[in-house]
Structures are given as structure tokens and as C-alpha cells.
Scaffold this motif. Sequence first.
Motif, short mmCIF file in Angstrom:
data_model
loop_
_atom_site.label_atom_id
_atom_site.label_comp_id
_atom_site.label_asym_id
_atom_site.label_seq_id
_atom_site.Cartn_x
_atom_site.Cartn_y
_atom_site.Cartn_z
N ASP A 1 -34.48 -7.90 -14.56
CA ASP A 1 -33.12 -8.43 -14.62
C ASP A 1 -33.20 -9.87 -15.11
O ASP A 1 -33.91 -10.70 -14.55
N GLU A 53 -38.58 -9.24 -11.96
CA GLU A 53 -39.10 -7.91 -12.25
C GLU A 53 -38.39 -6.85 -11.42
O GLU A 53 -38.14 -7.04 -10.22
N VAL A 54 -38.08 -5.73 -12.07
CA VAL A 54 -37.48 -4.58 -11.40
C VAL A 54 -38.49 -3.45 -11.27
O VAL A 54 -38.65 -2.86 -10.21
N GLN A 55 -39.19 -3.14 -12.38
CA GLN A 55 -40.13 -2.02 -12.35
C GLN A 55 -41.12 -2.16 -13.49
O GLN A 55 -40.78 -2.60 -14.58
N GLU A 106 -39.57 -3.59 -16.86
CA GLU A 106 -38.12 -3.70 -16.67
C GLU A 106 -37.81 -4.92 -15.79
O GLU A 106 -38.48 -5.15 -14.79
N ARG A 161 -29.88 -6.13 -17.53
CA ARG A 161 -31.12 -5.38 -17.34
C ARG A 161 -31.82 -5.24 -18.70
O ARG A 161 -31.24 -4.71 -19.65
#
Length: 269
Positions: free
Chosen positions: A103, A79-81, A101, A113
Amino acid sequence: MKIATFNINGVKARLPRLKEWLEETRPAIACLQEIKSQEDAFPAKEFEALGYRALVCGQKGFNGVAILVDEKAGYSLNEVQRGLGIDGPKEDEGEQARYLEADVTDPDGASTRIVDIYLPNGNPQPGPKFDYKIAWMARLRERMQAIWQEEVPAAVLGDYNVIPEDDDVWSPKAMASDALMRPESRAAYARLLGDGWTDAVRTLNPRGGVWTFWDYQSGAWPRDHGFRIDHILLSPQLADRLQAVGVDREHRGREKASDHAPVWAILRS
């Protein structure tokens, strides 16, 4: 690599159809919208049994997005956001579960992404719900510009709730007063393309006429009264790798199906 987006319209209600689609088409990455489930109630184990790992941003009864990756084929995700930091149209609603969001790493170690979105519908308009839609699109653009600056291969998939052009709908006149076709909605979507993102379906279907949604009402499905609101936008790094796109229309016609059909793109390695 096959990536896909599917507004499932209730993950529990459509679970048999969703599992069928995953087993029959086997996307490496599947972005789901309108799951209508909180994280702790999401049927993750059902997908684990098929070899998929799920990342979920949920909300009870409404909205909600999830990213599935084919762990069996060697894909993983981090997880990124989640969320764009923008509250709903009522002060007491807080932020709605519409953005996730991550990766995703493929079996060769390359990272992509992936952004899964469920953009607000905006009806009725004018009004606070439409204002929220336009504000949300502006915030999405800011985030997409930030991703662009990272220069990473990126795809923003989901239900955009925007009909971009007149040839993306069976009857422009029938939808003329809908928030999905308002000039403000179209202009906000066009700004994303103007920033350099590529609409994958439009690129390989320049004459339009591709539908991804058919309403449950008024016999829309048997009459083919549909329109295109589910989109896959690609950064230049992925647009150069675009090989094929499609809509799994047949799945819309199955018993107790979602009112959307899955949309997919194949990217060369």
C-alpha cells in the motif's frame, strides 16, 4: 501521480541507467523486475540518495522484484504480501521471487494498492516451465480477485511475459511458437481483463503498435523488432483517473541498457 514499471535486467548491471531514468523522469512509484539480487545485496542506499525508498523481494542471480517510492515527494509504503504461494517448476526450487504487493500513501494521505509482478516466461513449451506459467497466472488471478473485493484503488504493474494481441508484436509469425503468444497465455491474460481490470497502454493506444521489449539478438533494437509484454492493469477506481501513458523508448537505446523500456501511466488526483 506517475506510476511506472521497468524490467531492469539486473539492478547492479544497469544501476547507472536506472538512476538516470529515475532522475530524468521522476516517477512517484517505480516497480522493478528481474533485479537479480537478494534483499541484503540490493543497492538501496543508491536510491535513498535520490530520495527513493525501496521494498525488495529478491533472489540470488534470478528473478526478483522491487517497489521504489519517491519519499522525497512525500510518498510512503507498507508491505501487504510477497509471493503467491506457488513453487517453481522443480520440486527443489521453492517459490521464486516474482510478486510483491504494498500500500502506497501519497502526500495527501490517499492510499493505492501497488502490485509488482514478474510473470514466468514459460519457454520452452510445452513442458513444466509453461505449465508453471499458466498455473502462476491462475494464482495471480485469484489474488487480483481478492484485491478487487477489497474495493481499493489498485494497479498491477510488471513484466507479464504475454503478448496480448497480434498488433502488440512486430511480426506475429516470428513469435507464433513462443510461450508469450500461446493461446493459453493470451486467454489467461484476457481473463484478467474480463474480470474488469483495464490495460492502461491498450486503452490509450487502441490500434496497438507499442513495443516495450527489444531482444539483444538479431539487431532487434535498430530494426524496431519489438513487442509489448510490460503492462499496467488498473482497477476501476484508477482507470477512471487515467490521464496519459507512455514508453520511455529512448532509454532502451542507451549504452548497456536493459532489453526492456520503462512503461508509465499518469493518474489524476
